[in-house]
Design a protein around this motif. Structure first.
Motif, PDB file in Angstrom:
ATOM      1  N   ASP A 229      -1.838   2.378  -6.202  1.00  0.00           N
ATOM      2  CA  ASP A 229      -0.659   3.094  -6.203  1.00  0.00           C
ATOM      3  C   ASP A 229       0.011   3.365  -7.431  1.00  0.00           C
ATOM      4  O   ASP A 229       0.523   4.577  -7.732  1.00  0.00           O
ATOM      5  CB  ASP A 229       0.604   2.316  -5.092  1.00  0.00           C
ATOM      6  CG  ASP A 229       1.633   3.066  -5.042  1.00  0.00           C
ATOM      7  OD1 ASP A 229       1.562   4.297  -4.246  1.00  0.00           O
ATOM      8  OD2 ASP A 229       2.880   2.845  -5.418  1.00  0.00           O
TER       9      ASP A 229
ATOM     10  N   ALA B 208       0.856  -1.143  -0.133  1.00  0.00           N
ATOM     11  CA  ALA B 208      -0.250  -0.083  -0.036  1.00  0.00           C
ATOM     12  C   ALA B 208       0.844   1.271   0.052  1.00  0.00           C
ATOM     13  O   ALA B 208       0.356   2.363  -0.387  1.00  0.00           O
ATOM     14  CB  ALA B 208      -0.925  -0.100   1.098  1.00  0.00           C
TER      15      ALA B 208
ATOM     16  N   LEU C 156      -4.487   4.981   0.523  1.00  0.00           N
ATOM     17  CA  LEU C 156      -3.564   3.932   0.804  1.00  0.00           C
ATOM     18  C   LEU C 156      -2.795   4.141   2.141  1.00  0.00           C
ATOM     19  O   LEU C 156      -2.370   3.070   2.779  1.00  0.00           O
ATOM     20  CB  LEU C 156      -2.585   3.983  -0.377  1.00  0.00           C
ATOM     21  CG  LEU C 156      -2.995   3.614  -1.726  1.00  0.00           C
ATOM     22  CD1 LEU C 156      -1.969   3.631  -2.651  1.00  0.00           C
ATOM     23  CD2 LEU C 156      -3.756   2.052  -1.822  1.00  0.00           C
TER      24      LEU C 156
ATOM     25  N   ALA D  95      -4.164  -2.628  -3.823  1.00  0.00           N
ATOM     26  CA  ALA D  95      -3.661  -1.461  -3.457  1.00  0.00           C
ATOM     27  C   ALA D  95      -2.261  -0.901  -4.276  1.00  0.00           C
ATOM     28  O   ALA D  95      -2.064   0.088  -4.405  1.00  0.00           O
ATOM     29  CB  ALA D  95      -3.241  -1.551  -2.015  1.00  0.00           C
TER      30      ALA D  95
END
Length: 688
Positions: free
Chosen positions: A603, A551, A621, A599
């Motif tokens: 990103d 994350a 996140l 996640a």
């Protein structure tokens, strides 16, 4: 019953080949004048594997480990010749280091470290009291072990060889057949516990392919598959489990929404099921898969929130679910298509790509990561060091003549079984086999062997015991007993250059061996053994840590990360056969896998997003990473409501994005994140 008979027949054939290899090794060792040829016999059994390629690879690894271990013993013994206590400590530290490295490897190559560790003990511990013979002892042990390695490699390679390649191809076909079956069940909405367990077994299947691929370069087949192609196939297979479970969840959630699953989407799902059942493995799979993927993309809702449609929040949430479902459905079709293409490439006798997609899939393949638990590896190493250190202290302090043998056997037991889930039970089975072997060796040494006058007769009288031992070693359920029998019988029955009956030393050696294995059982119970719940907790904590890292943008690419998480699921599964119900940990691990994957993709999306979107993705996140970074097995719980608020604010911004592809990708990922983290939350925008 048929499977049981086949397994028994395979074990019998394996035992016969082991016996022939052992007698060949014994004969050669006698002919060239080695004084302790039983090491050649023992080695021929230790490296034996049902697969010819595995025997060759294990032979190479054992030879490398033996040479390394012998070199270390030659270095340590003269260095600490005047300090026996320091020498034994150095040998124990070396064995502990090797066990630590072996447990961190988790591939057949770990055998190099394992052998380097206990070979140094085999040579070094008996030399503590006679250090002047260390060089000759090391040379002789290497020669004897080399003869055993070469004999086993020759016999297992030419007598009814079972190639790694043939087993690999059968396993790939079986795995793909299972994957198609439970993918069809997922699309049909089946949520049976039996199917759930079968799908999770994919983790063990993928791990088995990885282990088999290590042996491929040593296989005896004329044409060998490329290891890189097998690794690419593993990557595709790793994606199937989370995709199937995601589709199953979205279909179930859509059934509860007003309007349910639209008819065109339902019809597409039905066609995908038919494609998986009929066309997925056929020659036209690429064209038909492309058509299904294009249709899924065409059915995706625009999923855009405007001032006019904003109040219709339930409809927007349904559109988000449909968008997510259709994108994952297309990915499932693509993954199954690619997996079957790679299966055909593995079977192809040529390295020429059978499809333009093959080079692309191979380029995306990287080294497969495995879960490494440095804490448990350190614990096993410390337990082994403590076992040898305590044993040597007692041996030196009491001047027990046969104490070195007890310490040596204790160290070998820790090295062989210290990495098991329940090493104490495995060493207990080894103790049982060793006791049987010791009793049989004493009986043979004083009633049978005195009447033997030639090699052929010797082989004939040894055959019953060695064949029984080989059958036990050829079956996983009795392998530990077989290893104990191997240590108890050939090593003590008197398979030396000449027969010299001496009951006292033989009986004392048997007692030392029995005490050594019993001592190892005690120490592993104190230092090494952990319960299934603790093991689950460690695996779960490692997964949470990696979700938090992903994350925060500090984890490997998606395919490698999914492979790592799937490997952890595979480590949890064996407890199912030991009375432990791993349903909840497994369920959590699969959710963690999906959350971490999404996640990481979110990103990546942040890099090309607008400034407002980047800020909201970072906040989302960050809160997800904080949640998983602070999770503990004793107080695991759902994320804070603020995390859901962050996700919903990001959804609202992406729903207004003017760039279609970015809007689509953002909503797909945020919908997945919302469903995985908050499956019981109200529909997006609905009143709580």
């Amino acid at each position: 019953m048929k499977t049981l008979v086949r397994a028994d027949a395979d074990a019998v054939l394996f035992s016969v080949k082991c016996f022939v290899a052992a007698m060949l090794a014994y004969y050669v060792a006698l002919r060239i004048g080695l004084n302790r040829p039983f090491w050649a016999v023992v080695t021929s059994y230790i490296i034996a594997q049902p697969l010819s390629g595995a025997v060759l690879s294990k032979a190479v690894f054992r030879l490398a480990g033996t040479v390394l271990g012998a070199s270390v013993s030659v270095l340590l013994v003269p260095t600490f010749v005047n300090a026996p206590a320091v020498l034994t400590l150095a040998l124990s530290l070396w064995l502990g280091l090797c066990i630590y490295l072996a447990q961190l490897d988790r591939t057949p190559r770990a055998y190099v470290f394992l052998l380097a560790g206990y070979t140094a003990s085999i040579i070094g511990i008996p030399s503590v009291q006679v250090p002047g013979t260390i060089f000759n002892t090391a040379i002789l042990r290497v020669q004897e072990i080399t003869i055993g390695i070469l004999s086993a490699s020759l016999i297992h390679g030419i007598i009814f060889p079972r190639s790694v390649t043939s087993l690999l191809l059968k396993r790939i076909d079986a795995i793909l057949a299972d994957a198609r079956r439970w993918s069809i069940a997922s699309l049909a909405g089946a949520r049976e516990a039996r199917l759930d367990i079968e799908r999770r077994r994919l983790a063990i299947d993928v791990a088995e392919l990885h282990q088999l691929s290590i042996h491929l370069p040593f296989d005896t087949e004329r044409i060998l598959p490329r290891v890189r192609t097998v690794r690419a196939l593993q990557d595709r297979l790793s994606m199937l489990l989370p995709l199937a479970s995601t589709i199953e969840d979205r279909l179930a959630e859509l059934e509860g929404c007003p309007g349910g699953v639209p008819e065109p989407v339902s019809a597409l799902v039905t066609r995908v099921r038919g494609w998986i059942d009929q066309e997925c493995a056929g020659p036209d799979r690429e064209a038909s898969a492309d058509a299904l993927i294009a249709e899924a993309r065409a059915l995706e809702p625009i999923a855009r929130q405007t001032p006019e449609t904003g109040p219709e929040t339930t409809l927007v949430w349904r559109d988000m679910l449909l968008l997510n479902l259709l994108s994952r459905l297309a990915e499932l079709v693509a993954s199954l298509r690619d997996a079957h293409l790679l299966r055909d490439q593995v079977r192809s006798p040529s390295f020429t790509a059978i499809s333009p997609r093959i080079p692309e899939l191979l380029r995306a393949t990287s080294r497969r990561p495995l879960h490494l638990d440095r804490g448990l590896a350190m614990r096993s190493a410390f337990g082994t060091i403590a076992t040898i250190a305590i044993g040597c202290t007692f041996w030196i302090a009491t001047a027990w003549k046969d104490g070195g043998g007890a310490v040596l056997i204790a160290g070998i037991a820790c090295a062989l079984f210290g990495g098991f889930d329940n090493p104490r039970a495995a060493i207990g089975r080894m103790q049982l086999g060793s006791t049987i072997g010791l009793v049989a060796s004493i009986f043979y040494a004083y009633t049978v062997l005195p009447r033997v006058t030639d090699f052929v007769t010797l082989a004939a009288v040894l055959a019953p015991m060695l064949l029984i031992m080989g059958v036990m070693m050829g079956k996983p359920t009795t392998a530990a007993v077989g290893v104990g029998f191997l240590i108890g019988f050939p090593a003590t029955v008197g398979l030396n250059a000449s027969y010299t009956p001496d009951f006292g030393p033989q009986f004392n050696g048997a007692i030392a061996q029995f005490i050594g294995i019993g001592f190892a059982m005690s120490t592993v119970g104190l230092f090494i053994t952990i319960g299934a719940e603790d093991r689950f907790a460690r695996l779960a904590k490692a997964g949470w840590r990696d979700v938090a890292r992903r994350a925060r943008g500090r984890a490997p690419d998606g395919a490698r990360w999914m492979a790592l998480m799937l490997d952890r699921v595979g480590l949890m599964l064996p407890a199912m056969g030991k009375g432990v119900d791993p349903g909840k940990p497994l369920l959590d691990a699969l959710l963690d896998m999906r959350i971490g994957f999404v996640a990481g993709e979110l990103d990546l999306l942040r890099k090309g997003a607008t400034e407002e979107e980047r800020v909201l993705i970072a906040e989302t996140l960050g809160s997800v990473g904080d949640h998983f970074a602070h999770l503990r097995a004793s107080k695991a719980g759902p994320p804070k409501p603020e995390v859901l608020d962050d996700i919903d604010r990001a959804v609202a911004v992406f729903a207004r994005d003017e760039e279609p592809s970015r809007r689509r990708d953002g909503l797909i990922l945020l919908t997945s994140l919302r469903r995985n983290l908050f499956p019981a939350a109200p529909a997006y925008g609905a009143a709580a």
